[in-house]
Structures are given as C-alpha cells and as structure tokens.
Design a protein around this motif. Structure first.
Motif, PDB file in Angstrom:
ATOM      1  N   THR A  94      30.662 -33.331 -55.367  1.00 13.74           N
ATOM      2  CA  THR A  94      30.583 -33.099 -56.803  1.00 13.74           C
ATOM      3  C   THR A  94      29.281 -32.370 -57.153  1.00 13.74           C
ATOM      4  O   THR A  94      29.214 -31.742 -58.202  1.00 13.74           O
ATOM      5  CB  THR A  94      30.665 -34.411 -57.599  1.00 13.74           C
ATOM      6  OG1 THR A  94      29.659 -35.309 -57.158  1.00 13.74           O
ATOM      7  CG2 THR A  94      32.023 -35.049 -57.441  1.00 13.74           C
ATOM      8  N   GLY A  95      28.289 -32.412 -56.309  1.00 13.81           N
ATOM      9  CA  GLY A  95      27.038 -31.716 -56.543  1.00 13.81           C
ATOM     10  C   GLY A  95      27.092 -30.240 -56.203  1.00 13.81           C
ATOM     11  O   GLY A  95      26.183 -29.483 -56.541  1.00 13.81           O
ATOM     12  N   LEU A  96      28.142 -29.810 -55.546  1.00 17.36           N
ATOM     13  CA  LEU A  96      28.264 -28.398 -55.179  1.00 17.36           C
ATOM     14  C   LEU A  96      28.664 -27.567 -56.394  1.00 17.36           C
ATOM     15  O   LEU A  96      29.388 -28.037 -57.263  1.00 17.36           O
ATOM     16  CB  LEU A  96      29.327 -28.226 -54.083  1.00 17.36           C
ATOM     17  CG  LEU A  96      28.993 -28.822 -52.721  1.00 17.36           C
ATOM     18  CD1 LEU A  96      30.184 -28.691 -51.792  1.00 17.36           C
ATOM     19  CD2 LEU A  96      27.779 -28.146 -52.118  1.00 17.36           C
ATOM     20  N   PRO A  97      28.218 -26.316 -56.437  1.00 16.30           N
ATOM     21  CA  PRO A  97      28.615 -25.451 -57.564  1.00 16.30           C
ATOM     22  C   PRO A  97      30.099 -25.129 -57.480  1.00 16.30           C
ATOM     23  O   PRO A  97      30.690 -25.105 -56.399  1.00 16.30           O
ATOM     24  CB  PRO A  97      27.760 -24.202 -57.375  1.00 16.30           C
ATOM     25  CG  PRO A  97      27.349 -24.212 -55.945  1.00 16.30           C
ATOM     26  CD  PRO A  97      27.316 -25.643 -55.502  1.00 16.30           C
ATOM     27  N   GLU A  98      30.695 -24.863 -58.627  1.00 13.02           N
ATOM     28  CA  GLU A  98      32.116 -24.521 -58.702  1.00 13.02           C
ATOM     29  C   GLU A  98      32.344 -23.161 -58.046  1.00 13.02           C
ATOM     30  O   GLU A  98      31.528 -22.239 -58.177  1.00 13.02           O
ATOM     31  CB  GLU A  98      32.570 -24.454 -60.164  1.00 13.02           C
ATOM     32  CG  GLU A  98      32.633 -25.787 -60.842  1.00 13.02           C
ATOM     33  CD  GLU A  98      33.757 -26.649 -60.312  1.00 13.02           C
ATOM     34  OE1 GLU A  98      34.843 -26.110 -59.995  1.00 13.02           O
ATOM     35  OE2 GLU A  98      33.557 -27.876 -60.216  1.00 13.02           O
ATOM     36  N   SER A  99      33.447 -23.014 -57.347  1.00 13.10           N
ATOM     37  CA  SER A  99      33.758 -21.708 -56.736  1.00 13.10           C
ATOM     38  C   SER A  99      34.606 -20.896 -57.714  1.00 13.10           C
ATOM     39  O   SER A  99      35.281 -21.441 -58.592  1.00 13.10           O
ATOM     40  CB  SER A  99      34.526 -21.913 -55.431  1.00 13.10           C
ATOM     41  OG  SER A  99      35.740 -22.579 -55.679  1.00 13.10           O
ATOM     42  N   ASP A 100      34.528 -19.587 -57.588  1.00 15.11           N
ATOM     43  CA  ASP A 100      35.273 -18.701 -58.494  1.00 15.11           C
ATOM     44  C   ASP A 100      36.699 -18.556 -58.090  1.00 15.11           C
ATOM     45  O   ASP A 100      37.158 -18.451 -57.096  1.00 15.11           O
ATOM     46  CB  ASP A 100      34.611 -17.323 -58.575  1.00 15.11           C
ATOM     47  CG  ASP A 100      33.276 -17.441 -59.302  1.00 15.11           C
ATOM     48  OD1 ASP A 100      33.123 -18.356 -60.107  1.00 15.11           O
ATOM     49  OD2 ASP A 100      32.416 -16.585 -59.012  1.00 15.11           O
TER      50      ASP A 100
END
Length: 60
Positions: A54-60
């Motif tokens: 959940t700490g990872l940035p969202e992917s496009d």
C-alpha cells in the motif's frame, strides 16, 4: 475375463517392452502438520507485505 475399466496388472498381457520407470505411480511424501505449517506465511508477515504494497505509488 477382464472387467471393463479395470486396470490389468503390469505384464499381464505379456508385453513388458513398453514399461519404463516413469510409468510408476507418483506418491506424495507424508508431511507432518509442522512441515505444512512451516510453508505457510505468518499473519505478521502478510500484514507487513500488505503495508509495503500500500506504500507503493500507483501505477499508470
């Protein structure tokens, strides 16, 4: 007379040329409950992985 659908014993038909060691049935080794539990992730480990994901940035 053979029963329909029943497996005949190896060599019953007199033909042993097609037999190979790979033809032996696969048998799973017996595992103890401790061995099975050792392969399972702990609840704490799953929570840490979830927090990390959940700490990872969202992917496009």
């Amino acid at each position: 007379m053979p029963v329909r659908g029943a497996a005949s014993p190896p060599g019953a038909d007199g033909d042993t040329a097609g037999e190979s060691p790979e033809a032996q049935p696969f048998v799973l080794p017996m595992l103890s409950p401790e061995d099975l539990a050792a392969d399972q992730p702990s609840v704490d480990m799953l929570r840490r992985v979830r927090r990390g994901l959940t700490g990872l940035p969202e992917s496009d």
